[in-house]
Design a protein around this motif. Structure first.
Motif, PDB file in Angstrom:
ATOM      1  N   GLU A  82      -9.545  23.339   1.293  1.00  0.00           N
ATOM      2  CA  GLU A  82      -9.002  24.781   1.401  1.00  0.00           C
ATOM      3  C   GLU A  82      -8.292  25.217   0.284  1.00  0.00           C
ATOM      4  O   GLU A  82      -8.319  26.476  -0.067  1.00  0.00           O
ATOM      5  N   GLN A  83      -7.558  24.680  -0.294  1.00  0.00           N
ATOM      6  CA  GLN A  83      -6.666  24.864  -1.370  1.00  0.00           C
ATOM      7  C   GLN A  83      -6.832  23.729  -2.744  1.00  0.00           C
ATOM      8  O   GLN A  83      -6.754  22.647  -2.350  1.00  0.00           O
ATOM      9  N   LYS A  84      -6.661  24.348  -3.808  1.00  0.00           N
ATOM     10  CA  LYS A  84      -6.691  23.567  -5.090  1.00  0.00           C
ATOM     11  C   LYS A  84      -5.591  24.308  -5.949  1.00  0.00           C
ATOM     12  O   LYS A  84      -5.674  25.621  -6.359  1.00  0.00           O
ATOM     13  N   LEU A  85      -4.063  23.540  -6.136  1.00  0.00           N
ATOM     14  CA  LEU A  85      -3.064  24.077  -6.652  1.00  0.00           C
ATOM     15  C   LEU A  85      -2.793  23.428  -8.079  1.00  0.00           C
ATOM     16  O   LEU A  85      -2.952  22.007  -8.246  1.00  0.00           O
ATOM     17  N   GLN A  86      -2.708  24.148  -9.042  1.00  0.00           N
ATOM     18  CA  GLN A  86      -2.087  23.609 -10.265  1.00  0.00           C
ATOM     19  C   GLN A  86      -0.844  24.580 -10.759  1.00  0.00           C
ATOM     20  O   GLN A  86      -0.819  25.711 -10.527  1.00  0.00           O
ATOM     21  N   PHE A  87      -0.208  23.691 -11.700  1.00  0.00           N
ATOM     22  CA  PHE A  87       1.100  24.462 -11.991  1.00  0.00           C
ATOM     23  C   PHE A  87       1.390  24.321 -13.552  1.00  0.00           C
ATOM     24  O   PHE A  87       1.089  23.112 -14.063  1.00  0.00           O
ATOM     25  N   ASP A  88       1.612  25.188 -14.416  1.00  0.00           N
ATOM     26  CA  ASP A  88       1.526  25.350 -15.817  1.00  0.00           C
ATOM     27  C   ASP A  88       2.731  24.488 -16.219  1.00  0.00           C
ATOM     28  O   ASP A  88       2.657  23.825 -17.362  1.00  0.00           O
ATOM     29  N   SER A  89       3.634  24.129 -15.507  1.00  0.00           N
ATOM     30  CA  SER A  89       4.736  23.332 -15.965  1.00  0.00           C
ATOM     31  C   SER A  89       4.579  21.922 -15.610  1.00  0.00           C
ATOM     32  O   SER A  89       5.384  21.043 -16.154  1.00  0.00           O
ATOM     33  N   LEU A  90       3.553  21.577 -15.075  1.00  0.00           N
ATOM     34  CA  LEU A  90       3.351  19.973 -14.684  1.00  0.00           C
ATOM     35  C   LEU A  90       2.006  19.492 -15.056  1.00  0.00           C
ATOM     36  O   LEU A  90       0.861  20.267 -15.018  1.00  0.00           O
ATOM     37  N   ILE A  91       1.974  18.364 -15.728  1.00  0.00           N
ATOM     38  CA  ILE A  91       0.566  17.917 -16.336  1.00  0.00           C
ATOM     39  C   ILE A  91       0.300  16.716 -15.224  1.00  0.00           C
ATOM     40  O   ILE A  91      -0.812  16.266 -15.061  1.00  0.00           O
ATOM     41  N   GLY A  92       1.280  16.297 -14.196  1.00  0.00           N
ATOM     42  CA  GLY A  92       1.058  15.240 -13.347  1.00  0.00           C
ATOM     43  C   GLY A  92       1.534  15.627 -12.116  1.00  0.00           C
ATOM     44  O   GLY A  92       2.913  16.082 -11.852  1.00  0.00           O
ATOM     45  N   ILE A  93       0.856  15.313 -10.870  1.00  0.00           N
ATOM     46  CA  ILE A  93       1.215  15.468  -9.647  1.00  0.00           C
ATOM     47  C   ILE A  93       0.872  14.254  -8.865  1.00  0.00           C
ATOM     48  O   ILE A  93      -0.471  13.706  -8.704  1.00  0.00           O
ATOM     49  N   LEU A  94       1.926  13.555  -8.192  1.00  0.00           N
ATOM     50  CA  LEU A  94       1.535  12.280  -7.575  1.00  0.00           C
ATOM     51  C   LEU A  94       2.446  12.292  -6.111  1.00  0.00           C
ATOM     52  O   LEU A  94       3.372  12.998  -6.017  1.00  0.00           O
ATOM     53  N   SER A  95       1.549  11.431  -5.341  1.00  0.00           N
ATOM     54  CA  SER A  95       2.156  11.208  -3.938  1.00  0.00           C
ATOM     55  C   SER A  95       2.722  12.371  -2.976  1.00  0.00           C
ATOM     56  O   SER A  95       3.640  12.532  -2.958  1.00  0.00           O
ATOM     57  N   PRO A  96       1.786  13.437  -2.855  1.00  0.00           N
ATOM     58  CA  PRO A  96       2.256  14.577  -2.281  1.00  0.00           C
ATOM     59  C   PRO A  96       2.372  14.157  -0.850  1.00  0.00           C
ATOM     60  O   PRO A  96       1.593  13.203  -0.083  1.00  0.00           O
ATOM     61  N   ASN A  97       3.395  14.979   0.038  1.00  0.00           N
ATOM     62  CA  ASN A  97       3.738  14.653   1.340  1.00  0.00           C
ATOM     63  C   ASN A  97       3.951  15.912   2.009  1.00  0.00           C
ATOM     64  O   ASN A  97       4.968  16.524   1.586  1.00  0.00           O
ATOM     65  N   MET A  98       3.131  16.185   3.062  1.00  0.00           N
ATOM     66  CA  MET A  98       3.216  17.501   4.005  1.00  0.00           C
ATOM     67  C   MET A  98       4.527  17.226   4.703  1.00  0.00           C
ATOM     68  O   MET A  98       4.799  16.421   5.602  1.00  0.00           O
ATOM     69  N   SER A  99       5.212  18.384   4.823  1.00  0.00           N
ATOM     70  CA  SER A  99       6.359  18.707   5.792  1.00  0.00           C
ATOM     71  C   SER A  99       5.755  18.545   7.397  1.00  0.00           C
ATOM     72  O   SER A  99       4.706  19.005   7.479  1.00  0.00           O
ATOM     73  N   PRO A 100       6.585  18.343   8.254  1.00  0.00           N
ATOM     74  CA  PRO A 100       6.317  18.282   9.678  1.00  0.00           C
ATOM     75  C   PRO A 100       5.763  19.815  10.146  1.00  0.00           C
ATOM     76  O   PRO A 100       4.771  19.871  10.952  1.00  0.00           O
ATOM     77  N   SER A 101       6.410  20.583   9.469  1.00  0.00           N
ATOM     78  CA  SER A 101       5.877  22.125  10.085  1.00  0.00           C
ATOM     79  C   SER A 101       4.597  22.523   9.502  1.00  0.00           C
ATOM     80  O   SER A 101       4.000  23.503   9.863  1.00  0.00           O
ATOM     81  N   GLY A 102       4.144  21.820   8.278  1.00  0.00           N
ATOM     82  CA  GLY A 102       2.744  21.864   7.673  1.00  0.00           C
ATOM     83  C   GLY A 102       3.020  23.226   6.554  1.00  0.00           C
ATOM     84  O   GLY A 102       2.012  23.582   6.232  1.00  0.00           O
ATOM     85  N   GLU A 103       4.206  23.521   6.262  1.00  0.00           N
ATOM     86  CA  GLU A 103       4.560  24.717   5.362  1.00  0.00           C
ATOM     87  C   GLU A 103       4.674  24.270   4.227  1.00  0.00           C
ATOM     88  O   GLU A 103       4.920  25.195   3.073  1.00  0.00           O
ATOM     89  N   GLN A 104       5.230  23.090   3.790  1.00  0.00           N
ATOM     90  CA  GLN A 104       5.671  22.720   2.406  1.00  0.00           C
ATOM     91  C   GLN A 104       5.060  21.299   2.106  1.00  0.00           C
ATOM     92  O   GLN A 104       5.011  20.221   2.876  1.00  0.00           O
ATOM     93  N   ILE A 105       5.283  21.221   0.851  1.00  0.00           N
ATOM     94  CA  ILE A 105       4.654  20.003   0.286  1.00  0.00           C
ATOM     95  C   ILE A 105       5.532  19.502  -0.935  1.00  0.00           C
ATOM     96  O   ILE A 105       5.875  20.315  -1.704  1.00  0.00           O
ATOM     97  N   ILE A 106       5.950  18.170  -0.760  1.00  0.00           N
ATOM     98  CA  ILE A 106       6.787  17.581  -1.477  1.00  0.00           C
ATOM     99  C   ILE A 106       6.129  16.645  -2.392  1.00  0.00           C
ATOM    100  O   ILE A 106       5.164  15.907  -1.711  1.00  0.00           O
ATOM    101  N   PHE A 107       6.644  16.400  -3.691  1.00  0.00           N
ATOM    102  CA  PHE A 107       5.548  15.267  -4.486  1.00  0.00           C
ATOM    103  C   PHE A 107       6.468  15.226  -5.661  1.00  0.00           C
ATOM    104  O   PHE A 107       7.549  15.738  -6.161  1.00  0.00           O
TER     105      PHE A 107
END
Length: 267
Positions: free
Chosen positions: A186-211
């Motif tokens: 559905e989505q592919k997200l990249q961020f200019d300030s980050l070169i590494g993204i590890l261990s993402p976890n979705m909030s119970p509401s499904g609206e926020q991702i922490i990593f």
């Protein structure tokens, strides 16, 4: 322990264990049947009716439960759980309660991929090899999925049926959201300030991702991405390594591992 006093005490313990588990008569029968083979394992199996290797493992476990202080109120994983998958190397499983399936990294084909396996029928009598195993996607053979960082990167399945994972993509990491029902990214997200993204976890509401995010400076902090507003927020900012964040069930808190001490920034 060969040739020491300990050898005799361990042998005595083994005799007591055989007598307690299978009856004292088995000890006498072992002596009487020793002529039947030049291998003790064969004589033991024929006499006691148990595979010697499995019996030995159970005996060692019984001794550890008796003499290891930390095992008094705790246990080894293999003693209290069933084996889900044997083949290949399998990493960082996550469970989806709605469909009773487990998702995990594995490299059984030579390429690392995401696999799923049903757990609804798993019990002690079922062999792990007899259960269905399905490939969700395979990496390391296409531009989008160059490397999954399987030794330090975990998966997550949201309550809404979204598989969240990250992968190296053209030099930097990208965050992916895959709809399990549609089997589509559905989505592919990249961020200019980050070169590494590890261990993402979705909030119970499904609206926020922490990593855990690795910056070009080399610092690894916890980040939160808000899907409705499309905003990236930095939640920790220090020189410690912050890893593997997870939401609390109510979505009010998150926990993570870190190499910081109890003194925090003062140490």
């Amino acid at each position: 322990i060969q040739g020491t006093y300990t050898m005799y005490k361990v042998g005595e313990n083994l005799c007591h264990y055989i007598a307690d588990q299978h009856g004292e008569e088995k000890l006498q029968l072992l002596m009487e049947n020793i002529w039947k083979s030049d291998r003790f394992e064969v004589v033991f199996t024929q006499t006691v009716g148990k595979n010697f290797e499995n019996f030995s493992d159970k005996w060692h476990y019984a001794m550890k439960k008796k003499y290891y202080p930390m095992l008094k109120d705790n246990d080894f994983a293999e003693a209290v759980s069933g084996e889900v998958e044997k083949k290949g190397y399998n990493f960082k499983p996550t469970y989806y309660a709605k469909t009773k399936e487990v998702y995990f990294w594995s490299n059984r084909t030579g390429y690392t991929g995401i696999y799923k396996k049903p757990l609804s029928e798993l019990n002690q009598k079922n062999s792990p090899e007899n259960q269905d195993l399905e490939v969700i996607l395979t990496g390391e053979n296409q531009g989008d999925f160059e490397s999954f960082h399987i030794f330090e990167n975990k998966l997550d399945v949201s309550l809404q049926g979204k598989l969240i994972f990250s992968s190296k993509t053209q030099g930097t990491d990208a965050l992916y959201i895959l709809d399990l029902e549609k089997n589509k990214i559905e989505q592919k997200l990249q961020f200019d300030s980050l070169i590494g993204i590890l261990s993402p976890n979705m909030s119970p509401s499904g609206e926020q991702i922490i990593f855990s995010g690795l910056q070009a400076s080399g610092f690894k902090d916890i980040f939160l991405y808000d899907l409705p507003s499309k905003k990236l927020n930095k939640l920790t900012s220090d020189y410690y390594d912050d890893n593997d964040p997870s939401w609390s069930p109510d979505g009010k808190y998150f926990v993570f591992s870190s190499d910081r001490t109890e003194m925090g920034e003062k140490n």
